[in-house]
Enzyme design. Structure first.
Site, PDB file in Angstrom:
ATOM      1  N   GLN A   1      -6.489   0.779   6.352  1.00  0.00           N
ATOM      2  CA  GLN A   1      -6.973   0.290   7.647  1.00  0.00           C
ATOM      3  C   GLN A   1      -8.477   0.040   7.670  1.00  0.00           C
ATOM      4  O   GLN A   1      -8.998  -0.497   8.649  1.00  0.00           O
ATOM      5  CB  GLN A   1      -6.612   1.298   8.749  1.00  0.00           C
ATOM      6  CG  GLN A   1      -5.128   1.477   8.988  1.00  0.00           C
ATOM      7  CD  GLN A   1      -4.483   0.285   9.680  1.00  0.00           C
ATOM      8  OE1 GLN A   1      -5.160  -0.638  10.130  1.00  0.00           O
ATOM      9  NE2 GLN A   1      -3.163   0.279   9.763  1.00  0.00           N
TER      10      GLN A   1
ATOM     11  N   THR B   1       6.873  -7.894 -13.199  1.00  0.00           N
ATOM     12  CA  THR B   1       5.907  -8.961 -13.426  1.00  0.00           C
ATOM     13  C   THR B   1       4.915  -9.036 -12.268  1.00  0.00           C
ATOM     14  O   THR B   1       5.312  -9.044 -11.100  1.00  0.00           O
ATOM     15  CB  THR B   1       6.634 -10.314 -13.560  1.00  0.00           C
ATOM     16  OG1 THR B   1       7.579 -10.231 -14.627  1.00  0.00           O
ATOM     17  CG2 THR B   1       5.654 -11.442 -13.832  1.00  0.00           C
TER      18      THR B   1
ATOM     19  N   ALA C   1       0.836  -1.198   0.000  1.00  0.00           N
ATOM     20  CA  ALA C   1       0.000   0.000   0.000  1.00  0.00           C
ATOM     21  C   ALA C   1       0.870   1.247   0.000  1.00  0.00           C
ATOM     22  O   ALA C   1       0.481   2.277  -0.557  1.00  0.00           O
ATOM     23  CB  ALA C   1      -0.928  -0.003   1.214  1.00  0.00           C
ATOM     24  N   SER C   2       2.046   1.167   0.613  1.00  0.00           N
ATOM     25  CA  SER C   2       2.968   2.308   0.605  1.00  0.00           C
ATOM     26  C   SER C   2       3.361   2.670  -0.821  1.00  0.00           C
ATOM     27  O   SER C   2       3.343   3.844  -1.215  1.00  0.00           O
ATOM     28  CB  SER C   2       4.218   1.989   1.432  1.00  0.00           C
ATOM     29  OG  SER C   2       3.907   1.862   2.802  1.00  0.00           O
TER      30      SER C   2
ATOM     31  N   SER D   1      -4.090  -2.610   1.249  1.00  0.00           N
ATOM     32  CA  SER D   1      -3.006  -3.573   1.420  1.00  0.00           C
ATOM     33  C   SER D   1      -3.553  -4.963   1.701  1.00  0.00           C
ATOM     34  O   SER D   1      -4.568  -5.118   2.386  1.00  0.00           O
ATOM     35  CB  SER D   1      -2.109  -3.132   2.589  1.00  0.00           C
ATOM     36  OG  SER D   1      -1.168  -4.131   2.905  1.00  0.00           O
ATOM     37  N   GLY D   2      -2.847  -5.986   1.205  1.00  0.00           N
ATOM     38  CA  GLY D   2      -3.255  -7.365   1.436  1.00  0.00           C
ATOM     39  C   GLY D   2      -3.088  -7.809   2.869  1.00  0.00           C
ATOM     40  O   GLY D   2      -3.972  -8.452   3.444  1.00  0.00           O
ATOM     41  N   HIS D   3      -1.957  -7.459   3.483  1.00  0.00           N
ATOM     42  CA  HIS D   3      -1.648  -8.040   4.793  1.00  0.00           C
ATOM     43  C   HIS D   3      -2.398  -7.392   5.946  1.00  0.00           C
ATOM     44  O   HIS D   3      -2.269  -7.829   7.093  1.00  0.00           O
ATOM     45  CB  HIS D   3      -0.137  -8.019   5.044  1.00  0.00           C
ATOM     46  CG  HIS D   3       0.427  -6.678   5.361  1.00  0.00           C
ATOM     47  ND1 HIS D   3       0.713  -6.280   6.641  1.00  0.00           N
ATOM     48  CD2 HIS D   3       0.787  -5.645   4.565  1.00  0.00           C
ATOM     49  CE1 HIS D   3       1.227  -5.059   6.625  1.00  0.00           C
ATOM     50  NE2 HIS D   3       1.280  -4.654   5.376  1.00  0.00           N
TER      51      HIS D   3
ATOM     52  N   CYS E   1       5.521   1.209  10.379  1.00  0.00           N
ATOM     53  CA  CYS E   1       6.328   1.801   9.308  1.00  0.00           C
ATOM     54  C   CYS E   1       7.193   2.958   9.790  1.00  0.00           C
ATOM     55  O   CYS E   1       8.032   3.456   9.052  1.00  0.00           O
ATOM     56  CB  CYS E   1       5.419   2.278   8.177  1.00  0.00           C
ATOM     57  SG  CYS E   1       4.532   0.924   7.372  1.00  0.00           S
TER      58      CYS E   1
END
Length: 375
Positions: free
Chosen positions: A177, A233, A69-70, A195-197, A319
């Site tokens: 979030q 990729t 996401a960053s 973001s995925g995580h 972060c």
């Protein structure tokens, strides 16, 4: 170790892990390759885009995958700013944004853009009046996160949409979030990131969405992947697992809300007995998030004591925690350095049991009893 740092990252669910392994085993091709193996990977990519688009009610043509996401924040904001710089070079954000957003605006300042930081109230919220007072004739973009990762405050983005449309200003939001946990007014935005995580998906995968009706300019020239938005990729297994995580978060949203709300009220009731301050808005906030200060204790001390007792909590966004400096959000909401140093964050998830949460409450009670300091 009982994990209570869900705003930093979340564990992958079993379903998401199964999807990742299956796709990594069977669809390992490069989606840009012209042979059948590449076509199969490309087909998975397009299926995932359509599935995410259906869940978020967005156009699949505007979906791009990144490494985080960053990175998505940087590429989205910069690509939009570059494309519209002939109209103006004035940008607006807040000091309460994620470090990746703040660093992006610092970069744009080095590229002759002018950035204004709209003031926030003591909860970290932006008012319409404050935003309107910051807008200029040459303003081209506003970026305000839907929910604040340190304070947990939710912004009322829908109240900003109409005036921004009136002035023909682009509206971006970091929704990392929020999505999968609370409702987000996505249709009011020109672009968003996630973001995925943060939703029980894999690390190393982020998503940027830019409304296809909005012009953007690639940050790097000569890039062929993803219409030039991001080089490299595309990681198809991570994309598929990310998609599965979004799907799962929407499917289990009712159960999530019930579980999180129960733990939220349980903790908030106990807080009333303690010399503890809740940062961020008291009600318009992420319910799985508590940004706290214990009177007379440094947050670092609370975090280390919690770790020693078997609980994983944090002192703010992961972060920026390695810098050992208070997050700029605290200065933005008028806190002193001493108050900022008292801060620690507790965040929980669908996997957090009531027994685990009660154990953490008992730990805090023991810590407060040892300190023995009244409010």
């Amino acid at each position: 170790m009982i994990y209570l740092d869900y705003c930093a990252t979340t564990p992958m669910s079993d379903y998401v892990k199964d999807v990742y392994v299956t796709v990594a085993s069977q669809f390992y091709g490069n989606p840009n390759s012209l042979h059948d193996v590449g076509y199969e990977a490309s087909n998975i990519l397009e299926q995932c885009k359509r599935q995410i688009a259906n869940l978020l009610h967005i156009d699949p043509a505007g979906i791009f995958f990144t490494g985080s996401a960053s990175e998505a924040n940087f590429l989205t904001i910069v690509s939009l700013a570059l494309a519209h710089r002939r109209k103006g070079r004035h940008l607006i954000t807040t000091k309460c944004e994620h470090p990746s957003v703040l660093s992006t605006f610092r970069y744009l300042e080095s590229q002759q853009f002018d950035v204004s930081y709209v003031p926030v109230n003591r909860y970290g919220q932006v008012s319409v009046d404050a935003l309107m007072g910051t807008i200029r004739e040459d303003t081209i973009l506003v970026s305000i996160a839907h929910s604040q990762s340190v304070l947990g405050t939710i912004q009322s983005l829908e109240t900003f949409a109409e005036p921004l449309v009136t002035y023909d200003i682009l509206f971006h939001s970091d929704c990392t979030q929020s999505i999968g946990k609370v409702d987000v007014p996505i249709r009011q935005l020109h672009s968003l990131t996630m973001s995925g995580h943060k939703i029980n998906g894999p690390k190393g995968i982020g998503l940027a969405y830019v409304d296809p009706a909005i012009q953007w300019e690639p940050f790097l020239s000569g890039v062929t992947q993803q219409s030039g938005f991001r080089q490299g990729t595309v990681d198809i297994p991570s994309v598929a697992a990310f998609t599965a995580a979004i799907e799962e978060s929407f499917q289990h949203r009712t159960a999530y809300d019930q579980h999180i709300t129960k733990l939220h009220h349980q903790f908030k009731e106990k807080m009333m007995e303690w010399p503890m301050i809740l940062e961020g808005h008291p009600s318009n906030r992420l319910k799985h998030h508590f940004g706290l200060r214990l009177h007379g204790m440094e947050g670092q001390f609370v975090m280390l004591e919690a770790n020693r007792a078997g609980f994983a909590i944090s002192t703010g966004t992961a972060c920026s925690s390695s810098h050992h400096e208070p997050d700029p959000v605290f200065a933005a909401i008028g806190r002193t350095k001493e108050e900022a140093d008292q801060f620690f964050r507790v965040s929980f998830g669908i996997s957090t049991t009531e027994q685990e949460f009660n154990a953490f409450i008992d730990f805090l009670q023991q810590l407060i009893d040892r300190k023995g300091e009244p409010m």
